[in-house]
Design an enzyme around this catalytic site. Structure first.
Site, short mmCIF file in Angstrom:
data_model
loop_
_atom_site.label_atom_id
_atom_site.label_comp_id
_atom_site.label_asym_id
_atom_site.label_seq_id
_atom_site.Cartn_x
_atom_site.Cartn_y
_atom_site.Cartn_z
N GLY A 130 1.59 2.26 -3.98
CA GLY A 130 2.81 2.78 -4.57
C GLY A 130 2.65 4.23 -4.97
O GLY A 130 1.66 4.87 -4.62
N ASN A 131 3.62 4.76 -5.71
CA ASN A 131 3.50 6.13 -6.21
C ASN A 131 4.16 6.23 -7.58
O ASN A 131 4.73 5.25 -8.07
CB ASN A 131 4.09 7.13 -5.20
CG ASN A 131 5.57 6.91 -4.97
OD1 ASN A 131 6.38 7.11 -5.86
ND2 ASN A 131 5.92 6.46 -3.77
N ARG A 132 4.07 7.39 -8.19
CA ARG A 132 4.47 7.53 -9.60
C ARG A 132 5.95 7.82 -9.81
O ARG A 132 6.36 8.13 -10.94
CB ARG A 132 3.65 8.65 -10.24
CG ARG A 132 2.18 8.36 -10.28
CD ARG A 132 1.43 9.45 -11.04
NE ARG A 132 0.01 9.35 -10.83
CZ ARG A 132 -0.79 8.49 -11.46
NH1 ARG A 132 -0.29 7.66 -12.36
NH2 ARG A 132 -2.07 8.47 -11.20
#
Ligand code: C5P
Length: 221
Positions: A29-31
């Site tokens: 995932g990412n932020r």
């Protein structure tokens, strides 16, 4: 109040990050929090637009009056976006789409056997690039979050993806980027013109962006 200058317009907004499964319990995932995209969706609805929000996982409620489709992966986002693209006037792609996904998704939880684990990644479709190829009358707006050479990369994306505008932000600056309520952006237009905005709330950035888009719409119709 910012009047109803998007009344009668259909606008598609993507928000938050995608998740790419590794196995039944894990993902890449990412932020991205989705705050910028949700702010845009709320602001566009406030101006009378019909808003289709396509969102990756986010801990945010759908803004009032917004129709939301929740997706997880880049492939699902691509399908949801393409299903609506021909019927919309404006697309704003604020989502942080994963560039790569695991080549194989394990059907059982991966056990910790070796000291290292290699996961092979394959490229995801670039949704916005595809929209740039298909675009007819639609106004296309992208985002570029960078950690260095912001303007070089943002201009490249504007051209390559055939966009009308790109919103560039250096996510290393305090007050900009992921998971906070403010942003510091530069808006680059197709003709090369650049507008630098100060640190603003994501709501304020959304309103300014929609002002620019309304101006483009009145020029083109
Ligand atoms: O990831 P990148 O910096 O190229 O993202 C720039 C723009 O392209 C963003 O608006 C993002 O939503 C979009 N994008 C996309 N599909 C991808 C990667 C990025 O639509 N696979």
């Amino acid at each position: 109040q910012n009047c109803q200058n998007l009344r009668g317009r259909r606008i598609l907004i993507t928000a938050a990050g995608t998740r790419e499964a590794i196995d039944p319990v894990r993902y890449i995932g990412n932020r991205s929090s989705g705050k910028m995209g949700y702010a845009l969706a709320g602001a566009a609805a406030g101006r009378g637009a019909e808003v289709i929000l396509i969102s990756g996982p986010a801990n945010l409620p759908a803004p009032p009056g917004v129709s939301i489709t929740r997706v997880e992966t880049a492939a699902q986002m691509q399908a949801a976006v393409l299903a609506e693209f021909d019927t919309v006037d404006i697309v704003i792609k604020a989502a942080a789409v994963a560039d790569y996904r695991p080549e194989l998704v394990a059907d059982q939880k991966i056990k910790k056997t070796g000291n290292t684990l290699t996961i092979n990644l394959v490229k995801n479709p670039d949704i916005l690039f595809e929209l740039g190829q298909r675009k007819k009358q639609q106004i296309l707006v992208g985002f570029a979050a960078e950690t260095k050479d912001l303007m070089i990369h943002a201009r490249e994306k504007l051209t390559k993806k055939n966009l009308d505008m790109i919103v560039a932000n250096d996510i290393t600056l305090p007050g900009a980027g992921f998971n906070i309520d403010t942003n510091i952006v530069k808006i680059i237009h197709k003709d090369g013109a650049v507008e630098e905005l100060p640190q603003l709330s994501k709501q304020q950035v959304a309103e300014i962006l929609l002002d620019k888009i309304s101006t483009l719409l009145t020029k083109s119709t």
